[in-house]
Design a protein around this motif. Sequence first.
Motif, mmCIF file in Angstrom:
data_model
loop_
_atom_site.group_PDB
_atom_site.id
_atom_site.type_symbol
_atom_site.label_atom_id
_atom_site.label_comp_id
_atom_site.label_asym_id
_atom_site.label_seq_id
_atom_site.Cartn_x
_atom_site.Cartn_y
_atom_site.Cartn_z
ATOM 1 N N ALA A 51 14.812 16.098 20.577
ATOM 2 C CA ALA A 51 15.300 15.343 19.425
ATOM 3 C C ALA A 51 16.566 14.571 19.776
ATOM 4 C CB ALA A 51 15.560 16.288 18.253
ATOM 5 N N ILE A 99 20.624 14.920 10.729
ATOM 6 C CA ILE A 99 19.262 14.944 11.242
ATOM 7 C C ILE A 99 18.808 16.389 11.447
ATOM 8 C CG2 ILE A 99 17.707 14.138 13.056
ATOM 9 C CD1 ILE A 99 19.044 11.933 11.326
ATOM 10 N N ASP A 142 15.299 18.825 12.559
ATOM 11 C CA ASP A 142 13.951 18.804 13.155
ATOM 12 C C ASP A 142 13.133 20.039 12.784
ATOM 13 O OD1 ASP A 142 15.234 20.678 14.712
ATOM 14 O OD2 ASP A 142 15.133 19.524 16.577
ATOM 15 N N ILE A 151 13.835 14.293 11.118
ATOM 16 C CA ILE A 151 13.923 13.337 12.218
ATOM 17 C C ILE A 151 12.790 12.315 12.200
ATOM 18 C CG2 ILE A 151 12.741 14.836 13.895
ATOM 19 C CD1 ILE A 151 14.914 13.646 15.935
#
Length: 427
Positions: free
Chosen positions: A208, A261, A263, A298
């Motif tokens: 990521a 962000i 994930d 993400i």
Amino acid sequence: MALTEFQKKYLDDVYNKCLSCGLCLPTCPTYNLDLREESSPRGRIKLIQSIQNDQLPLSKLFVDEMYFCLDCQACETACPAGVHFGELIEEARNIIKEKKQEPINISIFKKIFLNYILTSPERTKRVFRFLKLYQKSGLRDAVEQSNILKVFSDKLHYKHQLLPTVDERYFDEEFSEILSIKKGIRSRVAFLTGCIMNVAFSKVHRDAVRVLLLNGFEVIIPKNQNCCGSLHAHNGEIEFAKKLARKNIEYFEKFNFDSIIVDSAGCGAFMKEYGRILFDDNAFKKRASDFSMKVRDISEFLIEVGLTREPRPLKRKVTYHEACHLVHTQRISQQPRRLIQSIPGIEFIELPESSWCCGSAGIYNIVRFDDSMKILERKMRNIQSTNAEVLITANPGCHLQLQFGIRKYGLRMRVLHPVSLLSEAYY
């Protein structure tokens, strides 16, 4: 039953909105297992209403139904009235906990794993170091290959296979707090390390961060952040969840950034609700709301801003399982697909019933293993029908559950996060 104002607000919201129309029934995995009305969303709403109005005692049936529910929130997607059933089931579990009526296995697991281990990053790492030693010594493989746990029970043998593989290096110990790029910075983003992701899915985190850097984003990784609190909130530990939320807000506020962000689907879904759970906290109400507004999964973020780095072709047959807290809670469905299909050469195969729960559901596959396996069986039949080489999903619980299912059913495919597939296309 005495309820807080918080509980009353959301219970009343559900009662006023629910039409008892039954459109949720075909989407509910537990109702489809036993076809009992009390195992459906509208049936559970009636049960909770009866408890609130003292028409029924807080019985074993009530407790069992509240924990039989996966909290997958597929019913919310199907509901024409917009009933927030997930909030209701979580509050019901909180009531059960306050009344000390939890099943003993759930109570013990929560006290040890959720409320002791996961509330501290250091304790989490300490426990996983023991697991890493167990893994590296070869003892874990020996236990599995010998089938010795079957002497005690088949269930224990299979639960052992659900253990995560511990990474060599924990993500937060591998990277500095600020990751800069030399030129062309599009914006600054903060990144959640989390708890389980940090120690068992550090490769996903690395992928990521790599994708973000290659696409022009400076990445901030606050060192003192902790577990987001999602597992606590979903299992009736709302006060623990609030404490963890406040700590994260304080840690992240020390930095200037445009987006946060995430994930992990479950973590992102809950962090987007910090404003809701802290709505009655005067010191944090505004701060929590501002924080939640910046949270992005993400896949959602990359599709919003667009990729500036072109991925190279990958010839892969790929299918996609939708994590419940991504598709039903965050309403993110097309973005991961678009990210996957942005890679040249990918043959994308739509998974039948892609948004049907895999049976992981946080700690569900631990505390309700048998029910979890029934739900997994349906999911694996659909996965097998795709003949894919790669199965994509965006949540650690789903990842572990599906890896287990692939092994159990003798399939040959890898499980990857969408961002890991994209990272592969950047090599």
